[in-house]
Design an enzyme around this catalytic site. Structure first.
Site, PDB file in Angstrom:
ATOM      1  CB  THR A   1       2.241 -11.920  -2.211  1.00  0.00           C
ATOM      2  OG1 THR A   1       1.362 -11.760  -3.314  1.00  0.00           O
ATOM      3  CG2 THR A   1       3.397 -12.762  -2.677  1.00  0.00           C
TER       4      THR A   1
ATOM      5  NE  ARG B   1      -0.832 -10.080 -12.668  1.00  0.00           N
ATOM      6  CZ  ARG B   1      -0.303 -10.305 -11.483  1.00  0.00           C
ATOM      7  NH1 ARG B   1      -0.459 -11.174 -10.659  1.00  0.00           N
ATOM      8  NH2 ARG B   1       0.276  -9.206 -10.960  1.00  0.00           N
ATOM      9  CB  VAL B   2       2.235 -15.393 -14.512  1.00  0.00           C
ATOM     10  CG1 VAL B   2       3.218 -16.024 -13.301  1.00  0.00           C
ATOM     11  CG2 VAL B   2       1.169 -16.863 -14.741  1.00  0.00           C
ATOM     12  N   GLY B   3       2.149 -12.985 -12.229  1.00  0.00           N
ATOM     13  CA  GLY B   3       2.973 -11.998 -11.637  1.00  0.00           C
ATOM     14  C   GLY B   3       4.353 -12.350 -11.162  1.00  0.00           C
ATOM     15  CG  ASP B   4       6.288 -10.623  -7.868  1.00  0.00           C
ATOM     16  OD1 ASP B   4       4.679 -10.358  -7.979  1.00  0.00           O
ATOM     17  OD2 ASP B   4       6.591 -10.599  -6.861  1.00  0.00           O
TER      18      ASP B   4
ATOM     19  N   GLY C   1       3.463  -7.281  -3.646  1.00  0.00           N
ATOM     20  CA  GLY C   1       3.303  -5.906  -3.958  1.00  0.00           C
ATOM     21  C   GLY C   1       2.815  -6.089  -5.493  1.00  0.00           C
ATOM     22  CG  HIS C   2       2.251  -3.070  -9.635  1.00  0.00           C
ATOM     23  ND1 HIS C   2       3.069  -2.428 -10.453  1.00  0.00           N
ATOM     24  CD2 HIS C   2       0.859  -3.745 -10.186  1.00  0.00           C
ATOM     25  CE1 HIS C   2       2.339  -2.398 -11.647  1.00  0.00           C
ATOM     26  NE2 HIS C   2       1.174  -2.977 -11.454  1.00  0.00           N
ATOM     27  N   GLY C   3       3.185  -6.775  -9.142  1.00  0.00           N
ATOM     28  CA  GLY C   3       3.888  -7.931  -9.807  1.00  0.00           C
ATOM     29  C   GLY C   3       4.705  -7.296 -10.838  1.00  0.00           C
TER      30      GLY C   3
HETATM   31  N1  GLY Z   1       2.925  -9.887  -6.258  1.00  0.00           N
HETATM   32  C1  GLY Z   1       2.111 -10.754  -6.435  1.00  0.00           C
HETATM   33  C2  GLY Z   1       1.284 -10.597  -7.713  1.00  0.00           C
HETATM   34  O1  GLY Z   1       1.327  -9.517  -8.480  1.00  0.00           O
HETATM   35  O2  GLY Z   1       0.849 -11.520  -8.512  1.00  0.00           O
END
Ligand code: GLY
Length: 327
Positions: free
Chosen positions: A183, A211-214, A235-237
């Site tokens: 990212t 799936r959508v992250g942050d 990182g971990h969304g």
């Molecule tokens: N940080 C990007 C995602 O988890 O999609």
């Protein structure tokens, strides 16, 4: 609140994870190039929003990173992209699961400027908005690179490796950093003392459909408020969403220095849910800061020196051992 003669500054990131050693130079160089381009916008009198969008668009066009061209494929073998941007007056927009838009960050910016009422548009609606706002469209395979096709094919036969493992909250402390997470993002402070932040991603490799992250979500993937500063995260969304990481870091500036606010936000995410990642942060005064609890984080930043010339510095953090550094 803006300041009439602020010192401009810009910092970019190109992901926080275990970057393979043969990719370190490309990450360093890509971040350096984007930081210089963004800072040149500020030097030319451009706004903080102009600067972060230019920097992130360059990172989206650089196939080194998991954003725009070079993005991961999802579990269906598609490339669907997320991005968002925010100006320090709280004007903000994001797009999620969008296909066929060359630079999703430019779409987010166009939505801000067009005062699109929705803060977040997804899928075909986001692409339709790009067409309406004359944002450049592209064929979906414009973003596809051989590295990601090979990654998808290699993992598609692995029943043991599942996206759910690194992103399952119960297993977040065992976040699998082989899950590349490039990212990209930028934050800037312009000469007027205004802030902006932007973030863009292809999300997680082999992410489930939908799936959508942050990254496209204000407060999680990015935040800018002229009173306090701006942040962009990586990182971990799912962990970043749970702690509103970007907003947390910016609000930390009410109590802490830039560096301590960045480190405290990452530490809090790890304490609450074992989340791993990184962020970049900029306050009304002083140089940018960044923090991460992954093995590496690619960043580059530029500030003017005291004589008024510019200096560009970049750093690619590598811990002394192979363990991720926990702040
Ligand atoms: N940080 C990007 C995602 O988890 O999609």
């Amino acid at each position: 609140m803006t300041r009439s003669s602020a010192i401009p500054a810009l910092i970019v990131h190109g992901g926080a994870w275990s970057i393979p050693s043969d990719e370190l130079d490309a990450h360093r160089e890509g971040c350096r190039r984007a930081a210089r381009a963004g800072f040149a916008v500020l030097e030319g009198g451009g706004s903080a929003l102009d600067a972060v969008v230019e920097a992130v668009a360059l990172l989206e066009d650089d196939p080194t990173f998991n954003a725009g061209r070079g993005a991961h494929l999802d579990a269906c073998g598609e490339i669907v992209l997320d991005a968002g941007a925010m100006r320090g007056d709280l004007a903000t927009a994001g797009v999620a699961a969008v296909r066929g838009v060359r630079n999703p960050v430019r779409l987010a910016r166009a939505m801000i400027e067009a005062r699109t009422e929705a803060v977040l548009l997804v899928g075909d609606a986001a692409r339709d908005e790009a067409a309406r706002l004359l944002v450049e469209l592209c064929a979906p395979d414009h973003h596809l690179v051989e590295r990601e096709r090979a990654r998808f094919l290699a993992w598609s036969g692995e029943r043991e490796w599942k996206l759910a493992a690194p992103f399952d909250p119960a297993q977040a402390t065992r976040f699998d950093e082989r899950a590349a997470s490039d990212t990209v993002g930028a934050v800037a402070r312009d000469r007027e003392g205004r802030f902006a932040a932007a973030t863009s991603t292809g999300g997680a490799p082999r992410k489930p459909a939908g799936r959508v992250g942050d990254s496209p979500i204000p407060s999680a993937g990015f935040y800018a408020w002229d009173r306090l500063g701006a942040a962009s995260t990586t990182g971990h969304g799912e962990s970043i969403l749970k702690v509103a990481l970007a907003l947390r870091a910016v609000e930390g500036l009410e109590r802490f220095s830039t560096r301590v606010a960045a480190e405290a936000a990452i530490a809090e995410m790890f304490a609450r849910c074992g989340g791993r990642g990184g962020l970049i942060l900029l306050a009304p005064e002083g140089p940018p800061a960044f923090a991460h609890n992954t093995a590496h984080m690619a960043v580059a930043w530029v500030t003017p020196d005291e004589a008024g010339a510019t200096t560009g510095r970049e750093i690619l953090r590598e811990p002394g051992n192979s363990e991720p550094r926990v702040l």
